[in-house]
Design a protein around this motif. Structure first.
Motif, mmCIF file in Angstrom:
data_model
loop_
_atom_site.group_PDB
_atom_site.id
_atom_site.type_symbol
_atom_site.label_atom_id
_atom_site.label_comp_id
_atom_site.label_asym_id
_atom_site.label_seq_id
_atom_site.Cartn_x
_atom_site.Cartn_y
_atom_site.Cartn_z
ATOM 1 N N LEU A 27 50.047 25.808 78.529
ATOM 2 C CA LEU A 27 48.655 25.502 79.163
ATOM 3 C C LEU A 27 48.079 24.488 78.243
ATOM 4 O O LEU A 27 47.666 25.103 77.145
ATOM 5 C CB LEU A 27 47.838 26.528 79.611
ATOM 6 C CG LEU A 27 46.466 26.072 80.120
ATOM 7 C CD1 LEU A 27 46.580 25.706 81.662
ATOM 8 C CD2 LEU A 27 45.519 27.253 80.207
ATOM 9 N N TYR A 49 42.646 34.799 75.506
ATOM 10 C CA TYR A 49 43.421 34.355 76.277
ATOM 11 C C TYR A 49 45.106 34.548 76.106
ATOM 12 O O TYR A 49 45.858 34.868 76.579
ATOM 13 C CB TYR A 49 43.624 32.721 76.414
ATOM 14 C CG TYR A 49 44.531 31.959 77.293
ATOM 15 C CD1 TYR A 49 44.222 31.899 78.603
ATOM 16 C CD2 TYR A 49 45.576 31.410 76.291
ATOM 17 C CE1 TYR A 49 45.355 31.298 79.273
ATOM 18 C CE2 TYR A 49 46.499 30.809 77.233
ATOM 19 C CZ TYR A 49 46.523 30.828 78.667
ATOM 20 O OH TYR A 49 47.205 30.194 79.434
ATOM 21 N N GLU A 54 48.510 35.851 81.389
ATOM 22 C CA GLU A 54 48.429 34.326 81.483
ATOM 23 C C GLU A 54 48.856 33.619 80.359
ATOM 24 O O GLU A 54 49.700 32.957 80.348
ATOM 25 C CB GLU A 54 47.073 33.827 82.241
ATOM 26 C CG GLU A 54 46.725 34.344 83.504
ATOM 27 C CD GLU A 54 46.153 35.557 83.408
ATOM 28 O OE1 GLU A 54 45.665 36.028 84.498
ATOM 29 O OE2 GLU A 54 46.016 36.584 82.392
ATOM 30 N N LEU A 86 48.848 22.620 83.416
ATOM 31 C CA LEU A 86 49.894 23.349 83.123
ATOM 32 C C LEU A 86 51.131 22.328 82.834
ATOM 33 O O LEU A 86 51.422 21.488 83.825
ATOM 34 C CB LEU A 86 50.103 24.236 84.484
ATOM 35 C CG LEU A 86 51.158 25.236 84.328
ATOM 36 C CD1 LEU A 86 50.944 26.297 83.129
ATOM 37 C CD2 LEU A 86 51.526 25.995 85.585
ATOM 38 N N TRP A 106 40.058 32.211 85.956
ATOM 39 C CA TRP A 106 41.123 33.197 86.221
ATOM 40 C C TRP A 106 41.860 32.767 87.500
ATOM 41 O O TRP A 106 43.158 32.900 87.454
ATOM 42 C CB TRP A 106 40.536 34.385 85.875
ATOM 43 C CG TRP A 106 40.374 34.676 84.321
ATOM 44 C CD1 TRP A 106 39.238 35.171 83.941
ATOM 45 C CD2 TRP A 106 41.332 34.800 83.184
ATOM 46 N NE1 TRP A 106 39.277 35.194 82.526
ATOM 47 C CE2 TRP A 106 40.539 35.004 82.037
ATOM 48 C CE3 TRP A 106 42.720 34.407 82.959
ATOM 49 C CZ2 TRP A 106 41.163 34.972 80.765
ATOM 50 C CZ3 TRP A 106 42.973 34.409 81.572
ATOM 51 C CH2 TRP A 106 42.363 34.661 80.735
ATOM 52 N N LEU A 109 43.615 29.638 87.482
ATOM 53 C CA LEU A 109 44.886 29.608 86.586
ATOM 54 C C LEU A 109 45.736 30.322 87.278
ATOM 55 O O LEU A 109 46.772 30.256 87.123
ATOM 56 C CB LEU A 109 44.428 30.125 85.281
ATOM 57 C CG LEU A 109 45.556 30.265 84.257
ATOM 58 C CD1 LEU A 109 46.247 28.880 83.939
ATOM 59 C CD2 LEU A 109 45.170 30.792 83.122
#
Length: 129
Positions: A27, A49, A54, A86, A106, A109
């Protein structure tokens, strides 16, 4: 015995060479100095994070809007910061332009990660990906 050892080593090297390298999912956070929404993301999301599913599926990479590196291929130059892109092997798959706040980030994502093997592995509890 020495010949057998050499033969085994050669066979293992050949097997390793024929296994494709694992694709790299990342990411990318494109940011710039003084960006209030970048600072907000850093405070709300940044510390947690890497500890999330993720973050394990798509580790974070940060780059400056004004100095994007040559090792990434984007569909278009980001216009806003932050922009979250991404990447698979340095090539853009999808993006989020701007920071929509913690709750929406979130979900967006998660949508970007759908159908990515690394994400599926994290959801299934397979740390190897």
């Amino acid at each position: 015995m020495r010949i057998l050892s050499l033969a085994c080593a050669a066979a293992m090297a050949l097997a390793a060479a024929t296994v494709p390298a694992r694709a790299d999912l990342r990411l990318l956070m494109v940011e710039q100095q003084g960006c209030a929404y970048c600072i907000m993301w850093e405070k709300q999301i940044g510390p947690i994070y890497p500890k999330t599913s993720e973050g394990r599926a798509a580790p974070l990479r940060k780059e400056s809007l004004r100095a994007l590196p040559d090792d990434i291929t984007l569909r278009s130059k980001p216009q806003f910061t932050p922009t979250f892109i991404l990447l698979r092997d340095g090539v853009e798959l999808r993006r989020i332009e701007g920071y929509p706040g913690e709750d929406f980030f979130w979900g967006l994502l998660g949508k970007m990660l759908e159908n990515q093997p690394e994400w599926t592995a994290q959801l299934n509890g397979d740390a190897e990906g």
